[in-house]
Design a protein around this motif. Structure first.
Motif, PDB file in Angstrom:
ATOM      1  N   LEU A   1      93.398  63.481 155.254  1.00  0.00           N
ATOM      2  CA  LEU A   1      91.952  63.664 155.328  1.00  0.00           C
ATOM      3  C   LEU A   1      91.204  62.490 154.715  1.00  0.00           C
ATOM      4  O   LEU A   1      90.144  62.091 155.208  1.00  0.00           O
ATOM      5  CB  LEU A   1      91.565  64.967 154.628  1.00  0.00           C
ATOM      6  N   GLU A   2      91.745  61.921 153.666  1.00  0.00           N
ATOM      7  CA  GLU A   2      91.116  60.747 153.055  1.00  0.00           C
ATOM      8  C   GLU A   2      91.185  59.548 153.992  1.00  0.00           C
ATOM      9  O   GLU A   2      90.235  58.760 154.091  1.00  0.00           O
ATOM     10  CB  GLU A   2      91.797  60.425 151.725  1.00  0.00           C
TER      11      GLU A   2
ATOM     12  N   GLN B   1      97.697  74.316 151.362  1.00  0.00           N
ATOM     13  CA  GLN B   1      96.805  73.259 150.898  1.00  0.00           C
ATOM     14  C   GLN B   1      96.620  72.213 151.997  1.00  0.00           C
ATOM     15  O   GLN B   1      97.565  71.905 152.726  1.00  0.00           O
ATOM     16  CB  GLN B   1      97.377  72.572 149.648  1.00  0.00           C
ATOM     17  N   PRO B   2      95.423  71.654 152.147  1.00  0.00           N
ATOM     18  CA  PRO B   2      95.243  70.568 153.107  1.00  0.00           C
ATOM     19  C   PRO B   2      95.994  69.319 152.654  1.00  0.00           C
ATOM     20  O   PRO B   2      96.266  69.146 151.461  1.00  0.00           O
ATOM     21  CB  PRO B   2      93.730  70.336 153.109  1.00  0.00           C
ATOM     22  N   VAL B   3      96.337  68.469 153.615  1.00  0.00           N
ATOM     23  CA  VAL B   3      97.037  67.224 153.298  1.00  0.00           C
ATOM     24  C   VAL B   3      95.964  66.180 152.972  1.00  0.00           C
ATOM     25  O   VAL B   3      95.409  65.532 153.862  1.00  0.00           O
ATOM     26  CB  VAL B   3      97.921  66.760 154.468  1.00  0.00           C
ATOM     27  N   SER B   4      95.655  66.040 151.692  1.00  0.00           N
ATOM     28  CA  SER B   4      94.546  65.185 151.262  1.00  0.00           C
ATOM     29  C   SER B   4      94.736  63.739 151.699  1.00  0.00           C
ATOM     30  O   SER B   4      93.767  63.043 152.032  1.00  0.00           O
ATOM     31  CB  SER B   4      94.378  65.260 149.743  1.00  0.00           C
ATOM     32  N   PHE B   5      95.971  63.286 151.740  1.00  0.00           N
ATOM     33  CA  PHE B   5      96.274  61.921 152.149  1.00  0.00           C
ATOM     34  C   PHE B   5      95.750  61.652 153.563  1.00  0.00           C
ATOM     35  O   PHE B   5      95.144  60.614 153.846  1.00  0.00           O
ATOM     36  CB  PHE B   5      97.793  61.721 152.081  1.00  0.00           C
TER      37      PHE B   5
ATOM     38  N   ARG C   1      93.253  70.102 158.959  1.00  0.00           N
ATOM     39  CA  ARG C   1      93.683  70.124 157.556  1.00  0.00           C
ATOM     40  C   ARG C   1      94.798  69.131 157.288  1.00  0.00           C
ATOM     41  O   ARG C   1      95.337  69.085 156.195  1.00  0.00           O
ATOM     42  CB  ARG C   1      94.122  71.543 157.178  1.00  0.00           C
ATOM     43  N   GLY C   2      95.145  68.334 158.303  1.00  0.00           N
ATOM     44  CA  GLY C   2      96.138  67.284 158.128  1.00  0.00           C
ATOM     45  C   GLY C   2      97.566  67.695 158.367  1.00  0.00           C
ATOM     46  O   GLY C   2      98.482  66.906 158.126  1.00  0.00           O
ATOM     47  N   HIS C   3      97.797  68.911 158.862  1.00  0.00           N
ATOM     48  CA  HIS C   3      99.160  69.367 159.134  1.00  0.00           C
ATOM     49  C   HIS C   3      99.561  69.019 160.567  1.00  0.00           C
ATOM     50  O   HIS C   3      98.709  68.732 161.422  1.00  0.00           O
ATOM     51  CB  HIS C   3      99.276  70.868 158.872  1.00  0.00           C
TER      52      HIS C   3
ATOM     53  N   THR D   1      91.688  65.010 164.459  1.00  0.00           N
ATOM     54  CA  THR D   1      92.201  64.116 163.423  1.00  0.00           C
ATOM     55  C   THR D   1      93.084  63.007 163.989  1.00  0.00           C
ATOM     56  O   THR D   1      93.366  62.031 163.312  1.00  0.00           O
ATOM     57  CB  THR D   1      92.976  64.932 162.367  1.00  0.00           C
TER      58      THR D   1
ATOM     59  N   THR E   1     104.578  63.049 150.904  1.00  0.00           N
ATOM     60  CA  THR E   1     104.074  63.330 152.241  1.00  0.00           C
ATOM     61  C   THR E   1     105.212  63.444 153.243  1.00  0.00           C
ATOM     62  O   THR E   1     105.214  64.319 154.114  1.00  0.00           O
ATOM     63  CB  THR E   1     103.104  62.216 152.687  1.00  0.00           C
TER      64      THR E   1
END
Length: 398
Positions: free
Chosen positions: A366-367, A360-364, A197-199, A145, A162
């Motif tokens: 991943l998007e 939870q994944p960090v949607s910000f 997962r954005g972490h 990522t 965030t």
């Protein structure tokens, strides 16, 4: 011994023979090194023990080079595939001669010693380390990522939601290191990776050291300062958001994140990491650093000392307070302990539990990753050719 990334020039010849027109860039298998059976061991081997052991031939892994992650004057990081496990890994290759020439043997060994201690969800640990005849190898998990700096330069300001999550993850990671008696000393965005997962994963312990609670250090100078400068100015890095080269900006960020007590030559302790976290969070919230970089440490110290760090009025009262408490010039008054974060108004209602934070994944993130084109692995082998040519002075795999 064991699996090494040595003999890189031979590896390239093998790759070129297989693909004379570079039409199909299959990953090349890394050749093993010659067994190191001499006794007593040569000094160039024994100097790096026990942090960099000699692997037995029967224990070697099958690694294939897939491309570059980073390259610089103090080593090259390669993306590799462990054929046995089917896992992607990052392997840093450092010429021994560079370590000795820069008088950084002690720091190089301490980096490995520190990372062997680490077992934390928000801190990157060590997958393994070993040595060949001429190179040192350290292996880590590979995170596709990218890093926080690449995301920041692409996105700009982050939302407070965030920032709250990232600040909590970093506080847990930094607090964990301090409990182990480790001061990181290089907490900046490009040393923070993002997992699938954005972490966050805090990494790069090249300037870290063991410092007991209550202990004092005095400066980051000489070898350490040179290491940071040379890696920044001479290195280039392929990141996953920008595919841009490193520049002097990396050195500027190192300066900007240094606490006043570091710039003044000490004494300082673990609290310097909290100052760096404050500068980092300010940049995430405001989209820019709170002060400009200067030409040297003396000028930078003057700028830091006389800067009031005007917090943007758009920030919430809780975040403004957190930044002010982290960016306190007096280290004795600076926010410094994990429980300070747990009871802080900015984190009201947040559980400082790694499992809950990662639920939870960090949607910000991943998007943002999904919106950008995927890196083209084939292009990286052209750079591979250039790098191998620079190593042609070593005719035998080492």
């Amino acid at each position: 011994m064991g699996t090494t990334l040595s003999g890189l020039d031979q590896l390239w010849r093998q790759q070129k023979h297989q693909c004379p027109h570079l039409g199909s860039l299959e990953p090349a298998l890394l050749p093993p090194e010659k067994p190191l059976t001499e006794w007593p061991l040569p000094k160039l081997i024994s100097l790096f023990l026990p942090e960099f052991p000699i692997r037995p031939p029967q224990g070697q892994q099958q690694l294939k080079v897939l491309g570059f992650v980073a390259k610089g004057s103090f080593g090259t990081v390669l993306k590799v595939l462990d054929c046995g496990l089917g896992a992607l890994l990052a392997v840093k290759v450092v010429p021994k001669v560079e370590v000795l020439q820069q008088d950084s043997l002690r720091q190089c060994k301490e980096e490995v010693s520190i990372q062997r201690q680490i077992r934390h969800p928000f801190v990157s640990g060590l997958g393994g380390s070993w040595q060949g005849q001429r190179h040192l190898f350290t292996m880590y998990n590979y995170y596709s990522t990218g890093d926080l700096h690449s995301l920041w330069t692409t996105i700009g300001c982050f939302s407070e939601v965030t920032i709250r999550l990232f600040a909590a993850e970093l506080a847990l990671g930094v607090g964990y290191l301090h409990d182990l008696g480790i001061v990181h000393r290089d907490l900046k965005m490009e040393n923070i990776l993002l997992d699938e997962r954005g972490h966050l994963k805090l990494t790069d312990f090249g300037l870290s050291r063991h410092l007991p609670q209550g202990g004092r250090a005095y400066t980051i100078c000489g070898t350490l300062q040179y290491m940071a400068f040379s890696r920044v100015v001479s290195g280039t890095r392929s990141n996953h958001f920008m595919n841009a080269s490193w520049s002097i900006d990396w050195l500027i960020q190192s300066q900007l994140l240094a606490a006043p007590e570091v710039l003044s030559g000490g004494p300082y302790n673990h609290v310097v990491d909290w100052w760096s976290l404050g500068i980092l969070l300010f940049a995430l919230a405001a989209g820019e650093f709170p002060l400009q970089a200067e030409k040297d440490h003396v000028a930078m110290l003057s700028s830091v000392t006389h800067c009031d760090y005007a917090v943007p009025a758009s920030l919430s009262q809780g975040l403004s307070l957190l930044l002010q408490e982290l960016l306190c010039h007096n280290p004795f008054h600076r926010l410094r302990y994990l429980y300070h974060f747990q009871v802080h108004p900015f984190f009201r209602g947040m559980a400082f539990d790694p499992e809950l934070l990662q639920k939870q994944p960090v949607s910000f993130v991943l998007e943002a990753r999904a919106a950008l084109p995927a890196p083209v692995e084939a292009v990286q082998f052209h750079d591979f050719d250039c790098d191998l040519m620079s190593l042609s002075t070593y005719p035998y795999p080492a």
